[in-house]
Design an enzyme around this catalytic site. Sequence first.
Site, PDB file in Angstrom:
ATOM      1  N   LYS A  79      20.234 -15.345  87.449  1.00  9.62           N
ATOM      2  CA  LYS A  79      20.705 -13.495  86.883  1.00  9.62           C
ATOM      3  C   LYS A  79      19.970 -13.099  86.021  1.00  9.62           C
ATOM      4  O   LYS A  79      19.738 -12.553  85.021  1.00  9.62           O
ATOM      5  CB  LYS A  79      22.515 -13.938  86.739  1.00  9.62           C
ATOM      6  CG  LYS A  79      23.829 -14.179  87.769  1.00  9.62           C
ATOM      7  CD  LYS A  79      24.682 -13.767  87.393  1.00  9.62           C
ATOM      8  CE  LYS A  79      25.246 -14.384  88.505  1.00  9.62           C
ATOM      9  NZ  LYS A  79      26.513 -14.923  88.357  1.00  9.62           N
ATOM     10  N   ASP A 109      13.756 -25.138  79.803  1.00  9.64           N
ATOM     11  CA  ASP A 109      13.865 -25.350  79.074  1.00  9.64           C
ATOM     12  C   ASP A 109      13.717 -27.108  79.966  1.00  9.64           C
ATOM     13  O   ASP A 109      12.608 -27.500  78.927  1.00  9.64           O
ATOM     14  CB  ASP A 109      15.781 -25.569  79.448  1.00  9.64           C
ATOM     15  CG  ASP A 109      16.698 -26.399  78.863  1.00  9.64           C
ATOM     16  OD1 ASP A 109      16.709 -26.901  77.497  1.00  9.64           O
ATOM     17  OD2 ASP A 109      18.058 -27.181  79.484  1.00  9.64           O
ATOM     18  N   LYS A 148      12.092 -23.669  74.781  1.00 10.03           N
ATOM     19  CA  LYS A 148      12.256 -24.758  74.155  1.00 10.03           C
ATOM     20  C   LYS A 148      11.862 -24.912  74.571  1.00 10.03           C
ATOM     21  O   LYS A 148      11.743 -26.434  75.289  1.00 10.03           O
ATOM     22  CB  LYS A 148      14.261 -24.965  73.810  1.00 10.03           C
ATOM     23  CG  LYS A 148      14.789 -23.903  73.623  1.00 10.03           C
ATOM     24  CD  LYS A 148      16.376 -24.537  74.068  1.00 10.03           C
ATOM     25  CE  LYS A 148      17.106 -24.339  75.519  1.00 10.03           C
ATOM     26  NZ  LYS A 148      18.150 -24.890  75.118  1.00 10.03           N
ATOM     27  N   PHE A 174      21.495 -23.908  72.149  1.00  9.69           N
ATOM     28  CA  PHE A 174      21.746 -23.531  73.270  1.00  9.69           C
ATOM     29  C   PHE A 174      22.623 -21.795  73.006  1.00  9.69           C
ATOM     30  O   PHE A 174      22.948 -21.378  71.811  1.00  9.69           O
ATOM     31  CB  PHE A 174      23.494 -23.965  73.843  1.00  9.69           C
ATOM     32  CG  PHE A 174      23.708 -23.653  75.255  1.00  9.69           C
ATOM     33  CD1 PHE A 174      22.976 -24.132  76.421  1.00  9.69           C
ATOM     34  CD2 PHE A 174      23.752 -22.385  75.407  1.00  9.69           C
ATOM     35  CE1 PHE A 174      22.993 -23.782  77.734  1.00  9.69           C
ATOM     36  CE2 PHE A 174      24.631 -21.767  76.540  1.00  9.69           C
ATOM     37  CZ  PHE A 174      23.992 -22.478  77.659  1.00  9.69           C
TER      38      PHE A 174
HETATM   39  P1  IMP Z   1      15.270 -25.610  83.661  1.00  6.90           P
HETATM   40  O1  IMP Z   1      15.061 -25.907  85.026  1.00  6.90           O
HETATM   41  O2  IMP Z   1      16.196 -26.951  82.432  1.00  6.90           O
HETATM   42  O3  IMP Z   1      13.947 -25.538  82.502  1.00  6.90           O
HETATM   43  O4  IMP Z   1      16.243 -24.412  83.239  1.00  6.90           O
HETATM   44  C1  IMP Z   1      16.170 -23.300  83.412  1.00  6.90           C
HETATM   45  C2  IMP Z   1      17.577 -22.685  83.141  1.00  6.90           C
HETATM   46  O5  IMP Z   1      17.886 -23.792  82.491  1.00  6.90           O
HETATM   47  C3  IMP Z   1      17.616 -21.080  82.742  1.00  6.90           C
HETATM   48  O6  IMP Z   1      16.915 -20.184  84.227  1.00  6.90           O
HETATM   49  C4  IMP Z   1      19.494 -20.949  82.229  1.00  6.90           C
HETATM   50  O7  IMP Z   1      19.619 -20.538  82.840  1.00  6.90           O
HETATM   51  C5  IMP Z   1      19.219 -22.384  82.257  1.00  6.90           C
HETATM   52  N1  IMP Z   1      19.653 -22.620  80.106  1.00  6.90           N
HETATM   53  C6  IMP Z   1      18.749 -23.593  79.528  1.00  6.90           C
HETATM   54  N2  IMP Z   1      18.735 -23.140  78.493  1.00  6.90           N
HETATM   55  C7  IMP Z   1      19.790 -22.318  78.322  1.00  6.90           C
HETATM   56  C8  IMP Z   1      20.236 -21.858  76.732  1.00  6.90           C
HETATM   57  O8  IMP Z   1      19.783 -22.257  76.191  1.00  6.90           O
HETATM   58  N3  IMP Z   1      21.559 -20.349  77.344  1.00  6.90           N
HETATM   59  C9  IMP Z   1      21.477 -20.426  78.354  1.00  6.90           C
HETATM   60  N4  IMP Z   1      20.850 -20.759  79.620  1.00  6.90           N
HETATM   61  C10 IMP Z   1      20.325 -21.892  79.369  1.00  6.90           C
END
Ligand code: IMP
Length: 176
Positions: free
Chosen positions: A41, A101, A129, A150
Amino acid sequence: MTERVSIFIDQQTLEAKIAEVAAQINKDYAGRSIHLICILKGSSFFACQLAKHLTIPTTIDFMSISSYGSGTVSSGIVRLSKDLDEPVEGKNVLIVEDIIDSGRTLAHLKNLLSTRKPASLSICTLLDKPDRRVLEIDADYTCFQIPDKFVVGYGLDYDQKYRNLPFIGVVEFVEE
Ligand code: IMP
Ligand code: MG
């Protein structure tokens, strides 16, 4: 413990940057059309704001994929809970993501979509990030690089809360 949210990137700064990135996309895709893939979302607010500034022929589809549980720590498990409605074959696909992330979500998604033979496949993210990266993945368009905090708002949640905030905020957890 209670949560407190403080403004990290205000709405005006966010939306000015989104307009700037959209202008760059208009230039880069001049003479072509673009097919936006909004990752639900979290990316919905960003994708809508970005799309409003696109002047090239634009279509949009939605997919739900996540690597997060309910907290602030990545589970490492990527789950596809809603697939696209339209095929992407032959289209100039731009994945619109809220935040990169660990990179797991996008790495998985990029692999998945590239098997469906788009004409091109690029990534646009609101936030990045880079310090948290586990898998090597880079966005073609990044609005803001942020430190390892976060964040919530503008579509991003903590436990499904705060998505509706019109700014990016940092969540602090305070002892009561
Ligand atoms: P990744 O697969 O670890 O890159 O995560 C990406 C997903 O994690 C994003 O699309 C977000 O839904 C969630 N996410 C990562 N960091 C944050 C944050 O700081 N706040 C809220 N959601 C996050
Ligand atoms: Mg997300």
